[in-house]
Motif scaffolding. Structure first.
Motif, mmCIF file in Angstrom:
data_model
loop_
_atom_site.group_PDB
_atom_site.id
_atom_site.type_symbol
_atom_site.label_atom_id
_atom_site.label_comp_id
_atom_site.label_asym_id
_atom_site.label_seq_id
_atom_site.Cartn_x
_atom_site.Cartn_y
_atom_site.Cartn_z
ATOM 1 N N ALA A 1 17.169 15.359 -13.859
ATOM 2 C CA ALA A 1 16.294 15.561 -14.835
ATOM 3 C C ALA A 1 15.107 16.338 -14.291
ATOM 4 O O ALA A 1 14.245 16.783 -15.148
ATOM 5 C CB ALA A 1 16.062 14.305 -15.452
ATOM 6 N N ASP A 2 14.571 16.489 -13.093
ATOM 7 C CA ASP A 2 13.240 16.999 -12.505
ATOM 8 C C ASP A 2 13.786 17.832 -11.292
ATOM 9 O O ASP A 2 13.822 17.597 -10.243
ATOM 10 C CB ASP A 2 12.314 15.991 -12.329
ATOM 11 N N THR A 3 13.865 19.325 -11.774
ATOM 12 C CA THR A 3 14.284 20.247 -10.633
ATOM 13 C C THR A 3 13.221 20.268 -9.342
ATOM 14 O O THR A 3 13.681 20.353 -8.227
ATOM 15 C CB THR A 3 14.408 21.744 -11.157
ATOM 16 N N GLN A 4 11.998 20.133 -9.647
ATOM 17 C CA GLN A 4 10.944 20.303 -8.465
ATOM 18 C C GLN A 4 11.118 18.750 -7.746
ATOM 19 O O GLN A 4 11.302 19.037 -6.561
ATOM 20 C CB GLN A 4 9.564 20.223 -9.235
ATOM 21 N N ALA A 5 11.710 17.825 -8.314
ATOM 22 C CA ALA A 5 11.807 16.537 -7.568
ATOM 23 C C ALA A 5 12.939 16.668 -6.661
ATOM 24 O O ALA A 5 13.218 16.326 -5.822
ATOM 25 C CB ALA A 5 11.717 15.153 -8.471
ATOM 26 N N LYS A 6 14.004 17.182 -7.594
ATOM 27 C CA LYS A 6 15.377 17.203 -6.783
ATOM 28 C C LYS A 6 15.061 18.610 -5.426
ATOM 29 O O LYS A 6 15.500 18.016 -4.364
ATOM 30 C CB LYS A 6 16.251 17.911 -7.743
ATOM 31 N N ALA A 7 14.500 19.494 -5.698
ATOM 32 C CA ALA A 7 13.980 20.301 -4.507
ATOM 33 C C ALA A 7 13.332 19.575 -3.549
ATOM 34 O O ALA A 7 13.473 19.725 -2.286
ATOM 35 C CB ALA A 7 13.466 21.568 -5.048
ATOM 36 N N GLN A 8 12.451 18.772 -3.750
ATOM 37 C CA GLN A 8 11.654 18.140 -2.753
ATOM 38 C C GLN A 8 12.491 16.972 -2.248
ATOM 39 O O GLN A 8 12.469 16.773 -1.120
ATOM 40 C CB GLN A 8 10.212 17.320 -3.450
ATOM 41 N N SER B 1 9.646 6.120 -10.049
ATOM 42 C CA SER B 1 8.395 6.647 -9.456
ATOM 43 C C SER B 1 8.704 7.691 -8.420
ATOM 44 O O SER B 1 7.787 8.243 -7.790
ATOM 45 C CB SER B 1 7.658 5.347 -8.612
ATOM 46 N N VAL B 2 9.780 7.895 -7.841
ATOM 47 C CA VAL B 2 10.192 8.748 -6.858
ATOM 48 C C VAL B 2 9.592 10.222 -7.282
ATOM 49 O O VAL B 2 9.168 10.623 -6.357
ATOM 50 C CB VAL B 2 11.901 8.830 -6.416
ATOM 51 N N PRO B 3 9.872 10.847 -8.299
ATOM 52 C CA PRO B 3 9.518 12.156 -8.695
ATOM 53 C C PRO B 3 8.055 12.212 -8.433
ATOM 54 O O PRO B 3 7.324 13.186 -7.838
ATOM 55 C CB PRO B 3 10.001 12.601 -10.026
ATOM 56 N N SER B 4 7.069 11.348 -8.837
ATOM 57 C CA SER B 4 5.727 11.494 -8.593
ATOM 58 C C SER B 4 5.495 11.215 -7.351
ATOM 59 O O SER B 4 4.449 11.974 -6.899
ATOM 60 C CB SER B 4 5.060 10.534 -9.652
ATOM 61 N N ARG B 5 6.241 10.539 -6.669
ATOM 62 C CA ARG B 5 5.845 10.230 -4.961
ATOM 63 C C ARG B 5 6.186 11.527 -4.331
ATOM 64 O O ARG B 5 5.298 11.802 -3.327
ATOM 65 C CB ARG B 5 6.737 9.011 -4.526
ATOM 66 N N LEU B 6 7.257 12.221 -4.561
ATOM 67 C CA LEU B 6 7.578 13.283 -4.018
ATOM 68 C C LEU B 6 6.531 14.461 -4.230
ATOM 69 O O LEU B 6 6.120 14.973 -3.416
ATOM 70 C CB LEU B 6 9.056 13.816 -4.338
ATOM 71 N N ALA B 7 6.086 14.596 -5.547
ATOM 72 C CA ALA B 7 5.143 15.432 -6.096
ATOM 73 C C ALA B 7 3.823 15.286 -5.461
ATOM 74 O O ALA B 7 3.063 16.297 -5.218
ATOM 75 C CB ALA B 7 5.010 15.440 -7.689
#
Length: 130
Positions: A14-21, A52-58
């Motif tokens: 659901a979050d392409t930036q998080a997936k790339a990170q 919380s994973v997407p925000s941690r990665l960001a």
């Protein structure tokens, strides 16, 4: 190669930036996140960790912030077997993870306890893997 749990896979999709990170993490970094998520005892804790994973990665995190590499029961057991503790301190991060992943994969508490005891015996005898 680690298997990404379906609930984490859904959040990353659901979050392409998080997936790339996520994909830019080392395999060990991804495994640490997965282990941290799988270590949650309550479904709500698991859900919060995954979300919380997407925000941690960001924010640039490459590992979960507070994930203990050595589970407390293993740490306690190592303290009671000085030879095992001495070798543990010499192991590489990968070697430690091999032990902790094997322990964490136990199907029940009794098997986990047996694996911790076996790990201490193996380490005291110089083994670097379970």
């Amino acid at each position: 190669m680690e298997l990404v749990p379906p609930d984490l896979k859904k959040v990353l999709a659901a979050d392409t930036q998080a997936k790339a990170q996520w994909e830019a993490l080392t395999p060990i970094g991804r495994r640490d996140f997965i282990s941290w998520i799988d270590a949650a005892k309550q479904p709500e804790t698991r859900r919060r960790r995954i979300e919380s994973v997407p925000s941690r990665l960001a924010s640039g995190k490459r590992r979960p912030c507070c994930y203990a590499v050595v589970p407390l029961d293993m740490y306690t057991a190592l303290k009671s077997v000085p030879k095992a503790q001495a070798l543990w301190k010499q192991l590489t991060a990968d070697e430690k993870r091999n032990f902790t992943d094997w322990i964490a994969a136990a199907a029940d508490a009794a098997t986990r306890t047996t694996r911790i005891e076996t790990s201490c015996t193996l380490l005291a005898n110089g083994a670097r893997h379970p």
